[in-house]
Design a protein around this motif. Sequence first.
Motif, mmCIF file in Angstrom:
data_model
loop_
_atom_site.group_PDB
_atom_site.id
_atom_site.type_symbol
_atom_site.label_atom_id
_atom_site.label_comp_id
_atom_site.label_asym_id
_atom_site.label_seq_id
_atom_site.Cartn_x
_atom_site.Cartn_y
_atom_site.Cartn_z
ATOM 1 N N GLY A 36 -8.211 11.338 7.305
ATOM 2 C CA GLY A 36 -7.194 11.323 6.257
ATOM 3 C C GLY A 36 -6.157 12.416 6.376
ATOM 4 N N TRP A 37 -6.131 13.151 7.460
ATOM 5 C CA TRP A 37 -5.105 14.172 7.647
ATOM 6 C C TRP A 37 -4.909 14.439 9.131
ATOM 7 N N LEU A 38 -3.719 14.925 9.465
ATOM 8 C CA LEU A 38 -3.408 15.330 10.830
ATOM 9 C C LEU A 38 -2.925 16.773 10.770
ATOM 10 N N ILE A 39 -1.739 16.994 10.274
ATOM 11 C CA ILE A 39 -1.236 18.338 9.999
ATOM 12 C C ILE A 39 -1.446 18.637 8.517
ATOM 13 N N THR A 40 -1.211 17.638 7.711
ATOM 14 C CA THR A 40 -1.443 17.692 6.267
ATOM 15 C C THR A 40 -1.997 16.318 5.868
ATOM 16 N N ASN A 41 -2.224 16.072 4.610
ATOM 17 C CA ASN A 41 -2.781 14.795 4.174
ATOM 18 C C ASN A 41 -1.889 13.636 4.595
ATOM 19 N N ASN A 42 -2.509 12.571 5.095
ATOM 20 C CA ASN A 42 -1.761 11.382 5.506
ATOM 21 C C ASN A 42 -1.246 10.637 4.286
ATOM 22 N N LYS A 43 -0.016 10.183 4.373
ATOM 23 C CA LYS A 43 0.515 9.258 3.376
ATOM 24 C C LYS A 43 0.009 7.864 3.736
ATOM 25 N N ILE A 44 0.029 6.964 2.772
ATOM 26 C CA ILE A 44 -0.515 5.624 2.986
ATOM 27 C C ILE A 44 0.256 4.880 4.081
ATOM 28 N N TRP A 45 1.542 5.147 4.212
ATOM 29 C CA TRP A 45 2.346 4.460 5.217
ATOM 30 C C TRP A 45 2.151 5.053 6.624
ATOM 31 N N GLU A 46 1.545 6.225 6.731
ATOM 32 C CA GLU A 46 1.289 6.817 8.047
ATOM 33 C C GLU A 46 0.039 6.231 8.707
ATOM 34 N N VAL A 47 -0.852 5.692 7.908
ATOM 35 C CA VAL A 47 -2.109 5.161 8.440
ATOM 36 C C VAL A 47 -1.863 3.993 9.400
ATOM 37 N N PRO A 48 -1.061 2.971 9.035
ATOM 38 C CA PRO A 48 -0.832 1.895 10.010
ATOM 39 C C PRO A 48 -0.098 2.363 11.267
ATOM 40 N N ILE A 49 0.770 3.352 11.126
ATOM 41 C CA ILE A 49 1.474 3.885 12.294
ATOM 42 C C ILE A 49 0.476 4.566 13.226
ATOM 43 N N LEU A 50 -0.429 5.344 12.660
ATOM 44 C CA LEU A 50 -1.445 6.014 13.472
ATOM 45 C C LEU A 50 -2.414 5.004 14.100
ATOM 46 N N LEU A 51 -2.741 3.946 13.376
ATOM 47 C CA LEU A 51 -3.606 2.913 13.949
ATOM 48 C C LEU A 51 -2.913 2.189 15.101
ATOM 49 N N ALA A 52 -1.617 1.922 14.938
ATOM 50 C CA ALA A 52 -0.860 1.301 16.029
ATOM 51 C C ALA A 52 -0.816 2.225 17.245
ATOM 52 N N ALA A 53 -0.607 3.515 17.007
ATOM 53 C CA ALA A 53 -0.607 4.479 18.112
ATOM 54 C C ALA A 53 -1.967 4.511 18.790
#
Length: 101
Positions: A36-53
């Motif tokens: 649920g975090w990378l540098i700071t807490n993930n926003k809900i819209w960052e999760v699909p981007i990270l999954l695609a990556a």
Amino acid sequence: FNSDLILQGINSWPLGLFIFFMALLGSAAFTSVVQGWLITNNKIWEVPILLAATVILFHPGVITQLAGISPDYKYYMYSLGVLLLAGVIGGQLIRKKAVPA
């Protein structure tokens, strides 16, 4: 299944190290989704981007198959996964600096 991850058919050290490094980045992207975090807490819209990556960095041939591109260009798809991951990291760095300590 990406046979490159077990170095099947990979005959050069630079390519093997490149694939290993991309798999590490894919692991970091997936770990950030799970935690649920990378540098700071993930926003809900960052999760699909990270999954695609994650998918792109672990199996770049998926993108070439979906887009109808020759499988010979699958190694160029790693750049798309890196750009997605870098975009999320950049956005989180900007968001972290905007929050006063």
